[in-house]
Enzyme design. Structure first.
Site, PDB file in Angstrom:
ATOM      1  N   GLU A  28       6.495   4.794   7.597  1.00  0.00           N
ATOM      2  CA  GLU A  28       6.091   5.961   6.773  1.00  0.00           C
ATOM      3  C   GLU A  28       6.739   7.220   7.337  1.00  0.00           C
ATOM      4  OE1 GLU A  28       1.880   5.620   7.300  1.00  0.00           O
ATOM      5  OE2 GLU A  28       1.674   4.276   5.659  1.00  0.00           O
ATOM      6  N   THR A  78      -1.908  -1.650   8.378  1.00  0.00           N
ATOM      7  CA  THR A  78      -1.989  -3.250   8.297  1.00  0.00           C
ATOM      8  C   THR A  78      -0.706  -3.690   7.949  1.00  0.00           C
ATOM      9  OG1 THR A  78      -4.291  -3.289   7.649  1.00  0.00           O
ATOM     10  CG2 THR A  78      -2.868  -5.241   6.844  1.00  0.00           C
ATOM     11  N   THR A 134       0.979  -1.212  -0.015  1.00  0.00           N
ATOM     12  CA  THR A 134      -0.108  -0.017   0.152  1.00  0.00           C
ATOM     13  C   THR A 134       1.187   1.413  -0.098  1.00  0.00           C
ATOM     14  OG1 THR A 134      -0.315  -0.258   2.353  1.00  0.00           O
ATOM     15  CG2 THR A 134      -1.877  -1.017   1.231  1.00  0.00           C
ATOM     16  N   SER A 172      -6.480   6.134   5.074  1.00  0.00           N
ATOM     17  CA  SER A 172      -6.387   4.570   5.209  1.00  0.00           C
ATOM     18  C   SER A 172      -7.036   3.928   6.429  1.00  0.00           C
ATOM     19  CB  SER A 172      -5.278   4.232   5.450  1.00  0.00           C
ATOM     20  OG  SER A 172      -4.475   4.645   6.623  1.00  0.00           O
ATOM     21  N   LYS A 218       3.963  -6.909   3.937  1.00  0.00           N
ATOM     22  CA  LYS A 218       3.630  -5.551   3.804  1.00  0.00           C
ATOM     23  C   LYS A 218       3.345  -4.583   5.016  1.00  0.00           C
ATOM     24  CE  LYS A 218       0.633  -3.234   3.699  1.00  0.00           C
ATOM     25  NZ  LYS A 218      -0.399  -2.315   4.340  1.00  0.00           N
ATOM     26  N   ASN A 259       0.089  10.483   6.972  1.00  0.00           N
ATOM     27  CA  ASN A 259      -0.999  10.050   7.493  1.00  0.00           C
ATOM     28  C   ASN A 259      -1.903  10.974   7.923  1.00  0.00           C
ATOM     29  OD1 ASN A 259      -0.277   7.177   8.840  1.00  0.00           O
ATOM     30  ND2 ASN A 259       1.635   8.304   9.321  1.00  0.00           N
TER      31      ASN A 259
END
Lengths: 389, 389
Positions: free
Chosen positions: A262, A182, A148, A389, A171, A384
């Site tokens: 991230e 996730t 993702t 998400s 992932k 974020n």
């Protein structure tokens, strides 16, 4: 290579049109046997996505032949209709493979609360079956299809002296820093083991790897780690041997998840030693790893031991007995706090490396534990707040 | 006005030279009586600053005449020498006032792990005694002297129909978002109450005000809330009356703390209803308020109910019984999630106001609780990575 390196496995990844952008978004992993042993661990979140609800039941008998994974949608908080979508996916694949639907595990990742586009998804499953293969390209396409916000695919493998191979893809790029994004992992092995052995090995391995990447207290609605064993090597492994091999691959993948978090600028390794018990050490390490003030200080290249000590002090005494006067804190090799007070000057600490090592000695016992996390950066906030998400 | 509005109090704030910059950094609050009733609540952190260790013992008898507060240094993790510094401060003030040292409470805020500059501090205490006064200027200077990263001083007061007055000053601009930045509060009243009443009222009032601003599970090493009662009004109050009055002032100050949180762009009010018990509602509200992904989404003006539901799902069932299928989430008046799934479109939500109201209905009972927090912003990261505290 990774998941198809162990004998008995084929895989594929392709663009089914689930994501808006034309990117790979569907992966399939097939165990050709001779055995179809499977084990899985799932998110501790009470809000469980439809694929988690499905796969938890499907794997309960210790068997599975295939795993179908999609990015582009989490299929979480989608009600009975969402569960039906997962069920249809499993049935569709089972029909194509001529196996039972309950031998198909399903994983999804993406936005919560929206239904999956079933038409392209099911068509993608049909194409995937045709594309199944072993080898570098199969592994690469599968590991890419589950991404993702990941910037790179994550793969790992280990070959034991006995010839047994364990491979894995993962992932995840946000759970680490922290909460709720996730993590999906598929591990494969050609070891000849029974379901109980696979289950025990998987739990033992995840406990000190994936569970130690920040926060298992707050996993996403979709987190899933699956282990498939084909038995194709003909080599039987004991629980301890399998656990070690699965742990090696899991630790490798977990470290890759941290490195790809991230927006992070530092990977932070928090090691707590001299605790009365491993649980106590883990609780202190986790509290430090979750402190936004500690994480922001590290982003600022500030070895702020006061914030580290104060975070440790937030753990209740019943959970982790220690005396503040016995605490020492070492950051990147420099003991900036000893006996609960200032020791070497913080200016001696070199904070420029990507990896920051925080070592805390509780002076209370002989147990230890570690947690991996990331620093808190502008880019974390940006990714974020801008990415839904 | 604030702390000297109730009869029987004088206060002052001045620049003693504790901070590097020439700013006010020392405050003194004196209770002239006739009564010298005092109560206090302190940080739950096991790492307790020297002034917390001192004041905890000094207030144990329910009496205190004076509070001396400094910014510019927390005097935490400073060992026996740091405790001795606090002791000397109390003794110096006690000598000047001709009272006992144990009737002096001490509060400090600033960087952890460094000794206070005692010479300017003690000289400042001497000057402070000379400068004690009642009135607007005294209150203003005291409230300014305890500021660290606060952008504005915080004051509040309430006058009851009986003529009793409760006033207060507070500092704090970071605990909210979240963890570890010091909150210092001094509340004064001219009510005629005994120590047990003051203690019960203070605990009752803080439980639903200061404790509900994010995280009492992770207070700083220095957090302190003090209530002094002079009895100068001659009016006796019952526990309930005093609790209500102290709660009114505390709620006002707590709201000001949220509004001044470092780098925030939204004040976030999380209200959880229909829980089986108040504790359960509070646990769910706190988990949502502490989720970095929820907080980052709010910064991005995204009413991301999936993240809110997933955060709620991280609370163990034993702590907060509810069924995911019964959850509803309303953001700024728009019910974006009903029955655990998508309801009204998220685009209907206006996220532009400074205040974001998140209402979660658990459908499990009739209890409720709320938590105030802030969003997670670039400026939060900037202030907490650039500012060493």
């Amino acid at each position: 290579m990774s998941i198809t390196r162990p004998r008995g496995f084929r895989a594929v990844g392709l663009a089914a049109g689930i994501k808006a952008a034309p990117k790979k978004d569907l992966a399939l992993v097939l165990n050709d046997g001779p055995r179809d042993v499977a084990a899985a661990v799932f998110t501790a979140n009470r809000v469980q996505a439809a694929p988690v609800q499905w796969s938890r039941r499907a794997v309960a008998d210790g068997r599975a032949r295939a795993v179908v994974l999609n990015s582009g949608g989490a299929n979480a908080c989608t009600g009975p209709e969402g569960f039906q979508d997962t069920h249809r996916t499993a049935e569709h694949l089972a029909d194509l493979l001529d196996i039972a639907a309950q031998d198909v595990l399903v994983c999804s990742t993406g936005l919560i609360g929206e239904r999956l586009p079933m038409e392209p998804l099911l068509a993608g499953v049909t194409s995937a079956v045709d594309g199944l293969d072993a080898g570098e390209e199969a592994d690469a396409s599968a590991s890419r299809a589950i991404m993702t916000t990941d910037s790179v695919p994550k793969t790992a493998e280990v070959t034991l002296p006995s010839g047994v191979v364990v491979g894995g893809i993962a992932k995840g790029a946000g759970m680490l820093a922290p909460q709720l994004a996730t993590m999906l992992v598929v591990l494969t092995t050609d070891a000849d083991v029974d379901a109980a052995t696979a289950e025990e090995a998987l739990r033992g391995a995840t406990r000190t790897t994936f569970d130690r990447v920040d926060s298992d207290a707050c996993m996403s609605t979709n987190d899933t780690v699956i282990l498939l064993a084909s038995g194709a090597s003909g080599v039987t492994l004991g629980v301890q041997e399998l656990t070690e091999a699965v742990r090696t691959v899991s630790a490798d993948l977990a470290r890759q998840l941290v490195a790809d978090a991230e927006g992070a600028s530092h990977d932070v390794h928090v090691v707590v030693r001299s605790a009365t018990a491993e649980d106590a050490a883990e609780a202190v390490a986790r509290e430090i790893a979750r402190s936004n003030l500690v994480k922001a200080a590290i982003f600022g290249n500030d070895p702020n031991w006061g914030r580290i000590v104060a975070a440790a002090g937030c753990v209740p005494e019943a959970v982790a007995p220690f005396a503040v006067e016995d605490l020492s804190v070492t950051v990147n090799g420099v003991e900036v706090c000893r006996g609960g007070g200032a020791h070497r000057d913080r200016s001696e600490v070199d904070m420029t490396p990507r990896e920051t090592l925080i070592e805390v000695d509780l002076g209370a016992g002989s147990a230890s534990a570690d947690i991996w996390t990331n620093d808190l950066t502008h880019d974390y906030v940006e990714e974020n707040s801008a990415y839904s998400s």
